[in-house]
Scaffold this motif. Structure first.
Motif, PDB file in Angstrom:
ATOM      1  N   ALA A 209     -10.967  10.387 -14.188  1.00 12.27           N
ATOM      2  CA  ALA A 209     -11.801   9.287 -14.547  1.00 12.27           C
ATOM      3  C   ALA A 209     -11.376   7.898 -13.898  1.00 12.27           C
ATOM      4  O   ALA A 209     -12.241   7.241 -13.125  1.00 12.27           O
ATOM      5  N   LEU A 210     -10.083   7.500 -13.815  1.00 17.70           N
ATOM      6  CA  LEU A 210      -9.620   6.378 -13.361  1.00 17.70           C
ATOM      7  C   LEU A 210      -9.531   6.512 -11.708  1.00 17.70           C
ATOM      8  O   LEU A 210      -9.773   5.303 -11.037  1.00 17.70           O
ATOM      9  N   THR A 211      -9.374   7.678 -11.225  1.00 15.01           N
ATOM     10  CA  THR A 211      -9.536   7.808  -9.745  1.00 15.01           C
ATOM     11  C   THR A 211     -10.596   7.599  -9.081  1.00 15.01           C
ATOM     12  O   THR A 211     -10.983   7.012  -8.060  1.00 15.01           O
ATOM     13  N   ARG A 212     -11.586   7.964  -9.956  1.00 13.09           N
ATOM     14  CA  ARG A 212     -13.219   7.769  -9.173  1.00 13.09           C
ATOM     15  C   ARG A 212     -13.522   6.507  -9.779  1.00 13.09           C
ATOM     16  O   ARG A 212     -14.755   6.127  -9.054  1.00 13.09           O
ATOM     17  N   SER A 213     -12.936   5.521 -10.309  1.00 15.63           N
ATOM     18  CA  SER A 213     -13.235   4.112 -10.679  1.00 15.63           C
ATOM     19  C   SER A 213     -13.060   3.310  -9.319  1.00 15.63           C
ATOM     20  O   SER A 213     -12.173   3.961  -8.486  1.00 15.63           O
ATOM     21  N   MET A 214     -13.595   2.271  -9.479  1.00 15.88           N
ATOM     22  CA  MET A 214     -13.211   1.120  -8.417  1.00 15.88           C
ATOM     23  C   MET A 214     -12.289   0.075  -8.943  1.00 15.88           C
ATOM     24  O   MET A 214     -11.951  -1.144  -8.378  1.00 15.88           O
ATOM     25  N   GLY A 215     -11.799   0.462 -10.210  1.00 16.75           N
ATOM     26  CA  GLY A 215     -10.946  -0.377 -10.599  1.00 16.75           C
ATOM     27  C   GLY A 215      -9.261  -0.572 -10.082  1.00 16.75           C
ATOM     28  O   GLY A 215      -9.046   0.136  -9.147  1.00 16.75           O
ATOM     29  N   PRO A 216      -8.582  -1.621 -10.577  1.00 12.68           N
ATOM     30  CA  PRO A 216      -7.216  -1.834  -9.981  1.00 12.68           C
ATOM     31  C   PRO A 216      -6.205  -0.631 -10.382  1.00 12.68           C
ATOM     32  O   PRO A 216      -5.305  -0.802  -9.750  1.00 12.68           O
ATOM     33  N   ALA A 218      -6.950   2.534  -9.739  1.00 13.98           N
ATOM     34  CA  ALA A 218      -7.520   3.719  -9.049  1.00 13.98           C
ATOM     35  C   ALA A 218      -6.395   4.266  -8.333  1.00 13.98           C
ATOM     36  O   ALA A 218      -6.355   5.604  -8.270  1.00 13.98           O
ATOM     37  N   GLN A 219      -5.879   3.597  -7.443  1.00 13.91           N
ATOM     38  CA  GLN A 219      -4.765   3.996  -6.512  1.00 13.91           C
ATOM     39  C   GLN A 219      -3.601   4.498  -7.485  1.00 13.91           C
ATOM     40  O   GLN A 219      -3.090   5.817  -7.135  1.00 13.91           O
ATOM     41  N   THR A 220      -3.101   4.080  -8.466  1.00 14.21           N
ATOM     42  CA  THR A 220      -1.940   4.659  -9.321  1.00 14.21           C
ATOM     43  C   THR A 220      -2.357   5.591  -9.869  1.00 14.21           C
ATOM     44  O   THR A 220      -1.742   6.787  -9.845  1.00 14.21           O
ATOM     45  N   ALA A 221      -3.787   5.956 -10.305  1.00 15.01           N
ATOM     46  CA  ALA A 221      -3.966   7.191 -11.103  1.00 15.01           C
ATOM     47  C   ALA A 221      -4.208   8.413  -9.976  1.00 15.01           C
ATOM     48  O   ALA A 221      -3.988   9.399 -10.338  1.00 15.01           O
ATOM     49  N   ARG A 222      -4.597   7.830  -8.839  1.00 14.99           N
ATOM     50  CA  ARG A 222      -4.719   9.055  -7.701  1.00 14.99           C
ATOM     51  C   ARG A 222      -3.418   9.567  -7.306  1.00 14.99           C
ATOM     52  O   ARG A 222      -3.415  10.653  -7.332  1.00 14.99           O
ATOM     53  N   LEU A 223      -2.564   8.690  -7.198  1.00 14.94           N
ATOM     54  CA  LEU A 223      -1.091   9.148  -6.789  1.00 14.94           C
ATOM     55  C   LEU A 223      -0.500   9.980  -7.973  1.00 14.94           C
ATOM     56  O   LEU A 223       0.113  10.966  -7.916  1.00 14.94           O
ATOM     57  N   ALA A 224      -0.803   9.642  -9.222  1.00 11.43           N
ATOM     58  CA  ALA A 224      -0.441  10.401 -10.419  1.00 11.43           C
ATOM     59  C   ALA A 224      -1.062  11.597 -10.727  1.00 11.43           C
ATOM     60  O   ALA A 224      -0.283  12.843 -10.863  1.00 11.43           O
ATOM     61  N   LEU A 225      -2.291  11.539 -10.093  1.00 14.55           N
ATOM     62  CA  LEU A 225      -3.086  13.058 -10.329  1.00 14.55           C
ATOM     63  C   LEU A 225      -2.529  13.833  -9.061  1.00 14.55           C
ATOM     64  O   LEU A 225      -2.302  15.057  -9.346  1.00 14.55           O
ATOM     65  N   HIS A 226      -2.092  13.265  -7.904  1.00 12.78           N
ATOM     66  CA  HIS A 226      -1.571  14.126  -6.840  1.00 12.78           C
ATOM     67  C   HIS A 226       0.005  14.539  -7.224  1.00 12.78           C
ATOM     68  O   HIS A 226       0.183  15.800  -7.252  1.00 12.78           O
ATOM     69  N   ASP A 227       0.775  13.968  -7.919  1.00 13.45           N
ATOM     70  CA  ASP A 227       2.003  14.227  -8.687  1.00 13.45           C
ATOM     71  C   ASP A 227       1.793  15.606  -9.648  1.00 13.45           C
ATOM     72  O   ASP A 227       2.376  16.363  -9.638  1.00 13.45           O
ATOM     73  N   LEU A 228       0.696  15.225 -10.380  1.00  7.97           N
ATOM     74  CA  LEU A 228       0.456  16.299 -11.450  1.00  7.97           C
ATOM     75  C   LEU A 228      -0.027  17.534 -10.733  1.00  7.97           C
ATOM     76  O   LEU A 228       0.235  18.696 -11.398  1.00  7.97           O
TER      77      LEU A 228
END
Length: 746
Positions: A209-216, A218-228
């Motif tokens: 959900a945070l990866t899809r957002s435009m919020g601050p 998003a990048q952190t969530a995307r990298l965490a999702l990649h790690d997970l």
């Protein structure tokens, strides 16, 4: 019956030098481990309270090495003492003892405060979490209840992410999903949900959900999702894959940040070396240069999972070539000396790069900093062989300052609080012990110096080490010289660089424009001696009247703390408002290509019509090798260089340069006089060609790459498919320490 620690403690007290005392401290710790009785405990407790900082510090770490049920309690008592350096070392030493409940709230508080001590507390809590996750978690949650500072809360949440358990995962989810929580805290929780002992697929919906957002976030969530949920890797390209790490600069292939902050010669080296290694086909297929900065999302694609709309392409890190991967460090940008609190984010980012890249055959570490500490932990976890370029830093500097009287026993504790000398010494020794292979800088007596500075004897395993001189891109340097000398072949970049130099020299008073220029290139850091150079030049009226000084390096607009301190030291000698009028030019950092063009121009006496050739001056307190010195010699400049360390192996004193002690302004000034004489003496052109030929035949980057490619091949061989061999095996036979073709006296 085991003896007590008395004799070993007496040896620490009686050590004639600081470095010898630090070496005796290792023997004290070994004695304490071998004799963990009540008498030893009592002796060390008393020694930890002594007024001698060196002895007290040695005693603290000896207590940590003891297998005594009360040792941890003694160290816990020291946490509340008035001497901050003793308390800080007690925080570190507790990591080696069983969990002490009474210390947990103190360590959580130190962790919250951050800084170097906060990193030590975090390491100890991480170690203890494997013994008592519930107790460590409770201490951190308790501290979070009373902490209102967002930065402190972020540190606590980051540390919480190092504790395994479902309860930790839920706490991280709560912090990450709380819109009222500060962004640094939420970011720390998100990162831990992707990579760490508390990471769990239950965090996937929130991360998506945070990866899809435009919020601050998003990048952190995307990298965490990649790690997970990492995307599956594909087979690596042919040839070896080598990683090289330096986190204290944003390294790019064009070296735009040269001389800024901590982006010194090592950044130049890694760029040119990576490219040269690829020319060693088919032995090297990929080079991963890992530095600091914002990660490129394209390098870390997301897996094809149900909750995302479409798959993403594979990572470019899986293709052949030289790749620049960046690791985002937590906290504000800081230099090497202040980056220790970024250990967890550094480890997480390095792990992300190496896992995404698939099979990595070797990782090359070059200094005892937080990046090497983190990378060594990841390499051990992923079973990647480690090559360490071993230089006696800070040991050589400790000895030099001890000899000069600027670092004393009585002042060691306070100096250590700022410079972390003890920790850096132990870290380097630990990295050395665990490395699969050691790359040694050329020194006149390299094996003697390893014994002298590190207490390291390679005679029992000489196959572990190879002497490898660093290298420069001789073809690019030759091109720069030709473009400066011949306008017909001059490119636009060189033309712009020369105009910039002419504009800078035009700020000098008319009467000084015909004088030669003494140029120095490097980071604005006390160890590089820029202020020492300026002081020597100003205090010697004849020298001041004889040449101008040009300093290239540093961010003059937004200096780091280290840069600001060195600029203040220079300003105290020559106020900035008077600098140009008095012949001092501060150019700030410049791209490497611009700097090379300037060096070549100053060799050609561009300082003015009828001007004399310039000289290059390195006033560094220590110089393990000296890339900038080599670059200056490659364009034919006479150089001034430190008499100790690497330069003594390639500067021919009185012919291609002047070797000198660089600890005093007087010595530097005298050497500058001698260098100016040498540059203007008959035969200067021939001596310049001698220097250029030496660099080309001994220190070309391709020569260095060939030597290192052979090292990488040896350390990787036992772990390549179809081969056997465990960690630490090098696949070599016994013999003397290897010396490549570049090592030797000039």
């Amino acid at each position: 019956m085991a003896m007590d620690v008395g004799p070993a403690l007496a040896a620490v007290r009686a050590a004639p030098t600081l470095l010898q005392g630090m070496r005796e401290a290792r023997a004290l710790a070994a004695a304490a481990a071998a004799a963990p009785g009540d008498d030893s405990l009592s002796t060390l407790r008393s020694a930890a309270l002594t007024s001698d900082p060196l002895t007290a510090t040695a005693a603290v770490h000896a207590l940590g090495a003891m297998d005594h049920p009360s040792a941890g309690c003694v160290l816990t008592d020291l946490l509340s003492g008035e001497r901050r350096y003793v308390a800080e070392h007690a925080v570190d030493a507790l990591r080696n003892t069983p969990l002490v409940g009474a210390a947990l709230p103190v360590l959580a508080d130190v962790c919250r405060e951050g800084g170097f001590a906060g990193m030590l507390a975090q390491r100890t809590l991480e170690q203890w979490a494997s013994q008592g996750p519930d107790e460590v978690r409770a201490a951190l949650v308790g501290e979070l209840r009373t902490c209102t500072d967002p930065v402190g809360r972020a540190r606590l949440v980051e540390t919480l992410g190092l504790v395994a358990g479902a309860a930790t995962t839920q706490a991280l989810l709560d912090h990450a999903a709380d819109d009222d929580e500060a962004l640094p805290v939420r970011a720390a929780a998100l990162a831990a949900l992707g990579d760490g002992p508390a990471a769990d697929r239950s965090a996937e919906p929130l991360l998506v959900a945070l990866t899809r957002s435009m919020g601050p976030l998003a990048q952190t969530a995307r990298l965490a999702l990649h790690d997970l949920c990492p995307a599956p890797t594909v087979p690596a390209p042919g040839g070896l894959t080598v990683a090289q790490v330096f986190l204290h600069s944003d390294i790019d292939g064009r070296l735009h940040h040269s001389g800024q902050g901590d982006t010194g010669g090592i950044a130049t080296l890694l760029v040119h070396l990576g490219d040269a290694l690829l020319r060693r086909q088919p032995r090297i297929g990929r080079v991963l240069t890992i530095s600091g900065g914002s990660p490129d999302p394209a390098q870390f694609p997301l897996a094809r999972i149900r909750s995302l709309d479409s798959p993403t392409p594979g990572s470019e890190l899986l293709t052949a070539g030289h790749h620049y991967a960046r690791v985002q460090l937590t906290g504000a940008p800081s230099g090497v000396s202040r980056a220790w609190p970024a250990r967890v984010s550094a480890r997480r980012g390095i792990r992300r790069v190496l896992r995404t890249a698939g099979h990595v055959d070797a990782i090359h570490l070059r200094m005892a900093d937080v990046g090497s500490m983190a990378a060594a932990e990841v390499a051990c976890e992923l079973d990647i062989p480690v090559v360490l370029t071993l230089a006696p830093d800070p040991q050589a500097l400790i000895e030099a300052r001890d000899t000069a009287g600027t670092l004393t026993r009585s002042g060691f504790g306070e100096a250590d609080l700022v410079e972390h000398l003890w920790f850096r010494d132990r870290l380097l020794l630990d990295l050395t012990e665990k490395a699969d292979h050691l790359a040694l800088f050329p020194r006149p007596q390299v094996e003697r110096d390893l014994q002298r500075y590190l207490g390291l004897d390679l005679s029992d395993r000489p196959e572990r080490a190879t002497v490898v001189g660093e290298g420069v891109d001789v073809s690019a340097l030759g091109r720069a010289v030709r473009e400066v000398r011949d306008e017909a072949v001059r490119g636009s970049a060189a033309a712009v660089a020369l105009r910039e130099l002419d504009d800078l020299l035009a700020t000098l008073p008319t009467a000084r424009r015909g004088l030669p220029v003494a140029v120095s290139v490097g980071r604005l850091n006390a160890v590089k001696g820029m202020a020492t150079l300026v002081r020597g030049w100003v205090d010697d009226p004849d020298l001041h009247d004889r040449c101008n000084v040009l300093l290239v390096g540093g961010d003059l607009e937004h200096p780091t703390d280290e840069e600001a301190a060195e600029l203040a030291r220079i300003d105290a000698v020559v106020p900035a408002a008077e600098a140009a009028e008095r012949g001092l030019l501060l150019a700030g950092h410049r791209p490497n290509a611009t700097t090379i063009a300037w060096l070549a121009a100053l060799r050609a006496a561009r300082a003015g019509v009828g001007g004399l050739p310039g000289i290059y001056v390195s006033a560094s307190l220590k110089e393990e090798f000296g890339i900038a010195i080599l670059e200056a010699m490659a364009v034919g400049l006479v150089v001034v260089a430190p008499a100790g360390g690497g330069p003594a192996t390639y500067v021919a004193h009185g012919e291609t340069g002047i070797l000198t002690a660089t600890s005093t302004p007087y010595a530097v000034a005298a050497a500058m006089h001698a260098a100016l004489d040498l540059a203007a003496a008959p035969g200067a052109e021939a001596r310049g060609r001698q220097a250029q030929d030496m660099v080309r035949t001994r220190f070309g980057i391709d020569i260095m790459a060939a030597s290192l490619a052979a090292v990488y091949q040896r350390v990787a061989a036992p772990r390549r498919p179809g081969r056997t061999g465990g960690r630490g095996s090098t696949g070599t036979t016994a013999g003397p320490v290897r010396h490549d073709a570049m090592e030797g006296a000039s």
